[in-house]
Design an enzyme around this catalytic site. Structure first.
Site, mmCIF file in Angstrom:
data_model
loop_
_atom_site.group_PDB
_atom_site.id
_atom_site.type_symbol
_atom_site.label_atom_id
_atom_site.label_comp_id
_atom_site.label_asym_id
_atom_site.label_seq_id
_atom_site.Cartn_x
_atom_site.Cartn_y
_atom_site.Cartn_z
ATOM 1 C CG HIS A 164 4.108 40.341 -19.148
ATOM 2 N ND1 HIS A 164 4.994 39.660 -18.608
ATOM 3 C CD2 HIS A 164 4.166 40.268 -20.337
ATOM 4 C CE1 HIS A 164 6.170 39.273 -19.557
ATOM 5 N NE2 HIS A 164 5.294 39.668 -20.490
ATOM 6 C CG ASN A 204 -1.585 39.409 -0.747
ATOM 7 O OD1 ASN A 204 -2.655 39.396 -0.054
ATOM 8 N ND2 ASN A 204 -0.392 39.537 -0.443
ATOM 9 C CG HIS A 215 3.320 37.194 -13.508
ATOM 10 N ND1 HIS A 215 3.858 36.995 -14.508
ATOM 11 C CD2 HIS A 215 2.474 36.080 -13.381
ATOM 12 C CE1 HIS A 215 3.977 35.790 -15.242
ATOM 13 N NE2 HIS A 215 3.039 35.233 -14.344
ATOM 14 C CG HIS A 217 2.051 36.465 -7.898
ATOM 15 N ND1 HIS A 217 1.850 37.688 -8.396
ATOM 16 C CD2 HIS A 217 2.730 36.457 -6.801
ATOM 17 C CE1 HIS A 217 2.302 38.449 -7.658
ATOM 18 N NE2 HIS A 217 2.772 37.733 -6.550
ATOM 19 C CD GLN A 219 3.378 36.015 -1.564
ATOM 20 O OE1 GLN A 219 4.368 35.697 -0.887
ATOM 21 N NE2 GLN A 219 2.833 37.037 -1.471
#
Length: 392
Positions: A164, A204, A215, A217, A219
């Site tokens: 998470h 970011n 979380h 991650h 892009q």
């Protein structure tokens, strides 16, 4: 358990396994399994009842700058700092109808509310009503007031872990290597899509940057144009010479601004750093994008990049917000001269202070540096040295 495997299974570099399937609304979902993963080969079906995807946004041309601005109103509906039990990037559960049906190592999927897409130039054919795709770079550069085009392209989410919270820097070397393989694979695939002019992987990190999901991650944006930053870069290469990146690397490696270096990569604070914390990471040979890197370059990048990010976090008692931007050459121009490089920036200028872009920077693009690059490099070198080798 209902399972699905819609696409082929491929083995990529470093033993990473790629599995392709579809979400309930036909968006592409790709699993990248770590080498030696404990996960089985099956993946659950996305059984959600989802409505249609939003229509592709419209770009408007700013006649004062020549820049294209995508007006993507559907992004207003995206998740904003949800509780962990409703994490939309976690594996689905009975109580959480998230975006990813199965437990995973690394997962990449099409953004549900993208800034560019879902329409692509390839799918336009006879141009359905409301679709006015760019007619190439010459069309995008043409003058005129009130010009618009459909924001064709693609936006993807890259989940580094099912956990998470965290970031790229909190991953293991094995997981970092899997993400790098995914970046390279997606760069190649997106670059091959019709209408795509540039591919941009980025991360970011931190609420101070505007992150709405904790979380771990990143892009990937696949643009229908060459971005303003890269257009400026190409003009600089034309002015300074085709060997610009080679000369930059030679100059920086001879300076006191180097943070760390290996056989294939060097990280340094640039000579004219704008941000209080800014690091560039360059490959030693010319490559246009991540897809052109070798296995050896990717193998070294994983631990070296982790060490850099953990050093950035070691500067203060709390995690450092940053933008990690992988600049890649455009798909159809500048590939022999524009070199792949990472630009990592943070607005954090002290433990409890941020740099805000005010009048001179925001309005005029005239930057004022708060921290001498040599001082920033000295602090970063010490922070990177403090990271024990055994923790990587």
């Amino acid at each position: 358990m209902n399972t699905a495997q819609d696409g082929p299974v491929e083995t990529l570099g470093a033993g990473v396994v790629k599995r392709t399937t579809r979400l309930a609304d036909a968006r592409e979902l790709i699993y990248y399994d770590d080498p030696g993963t404990s996960l089985g080969p099956e993946r659950s079906v996305d059984a959600r009842q989802l409505g249609p995807r939003p229509e592709t946004a419209t770009m408007r041309r700013d006649v004062l700058t020549g820049d294209w601005v995508s007006i993507a109103a559907s992004r207003q509906n995206r998740a904003f700092l949800p509780p962990a039990e409703l994490d939309p990037l976690a594996p689905q559960s009975a109580a959480n109808p998230s975006e990813i049906p199965s437990l995973y190592d690394v997962a990449v999927f099409e953004n549900r509310s993208p800034s560019f897409g879902p329409a692509l130039a390839a799918a336009l054919g006879d141009a359905p009503a409301g679709i006015d795709a760019p007619g190439g770079l010459a069309d995008l550069d043409a003058p005129g007031l009130g010009r618009t085009r459909t924001s064709v392209g693609r936006c993807e989410v890259v989940c580094f872990s099912p956990e998470h919270s965290g970031s790229f820097g909190t991953q293991t070397v094995t997981r970092a290597r899997t993400v790098i393989e995914a970046w390279a694979d997606r760069t190649a695939a997106l670059s091959a899509l019709p209408g795509i002019e540039q591919v941009f992987p980025f991360e970011n990190r931190g609420e101070a940057i505007g992150v709405t999901l904790p979380h771990p991650h990143g892009q990937i944006y696949a643009y229908p144009y060459v971005t303003p930053r890269t257009t400026t870069l190409l003009a600089s290469i034309d002015r300074e010479g085709a060997d610009l990146f080679a000369r930059i690397l030679e100059t920086e490696r001879a300076s006191e601004r180097v943070i760390l270096q290996g056989e294939h990569w060097t990280a340094f604070v640039p000579f004219a750093a704008r941000w209080p914390l800014e690091v560039h990471l360059l490959p030693h040979r010319h490559v246009a994008d991540l897809a052109e890197t070798t296995d050896a370059e990717r193998d070294e990048l994983a631990p070296l990049y982790l060490r850099l990010l953990r050093g950035v976090d070691a500067l203060y008692d709390t995690p450092t917000p940053y933008i990690a931007a992988w600049h890649q050459a455009p798909v159809h121009r500048g590939r022999d001269t524009a070199r792949l490089h990472l630009q990592l920036t943070s607005p954090r200028r002290a433990a409890d202070k941020l740099k805000f872009l005010a009048g001179s920077e925001a309005a005029m693009g005239a930057w004022i540096g708060d921290v001498p690059p040599e001082s920033a490099a000295e602090r970063l070198r010490a922070a990177v040295r403090s990271i024990p080798e055994e923790t990587l």
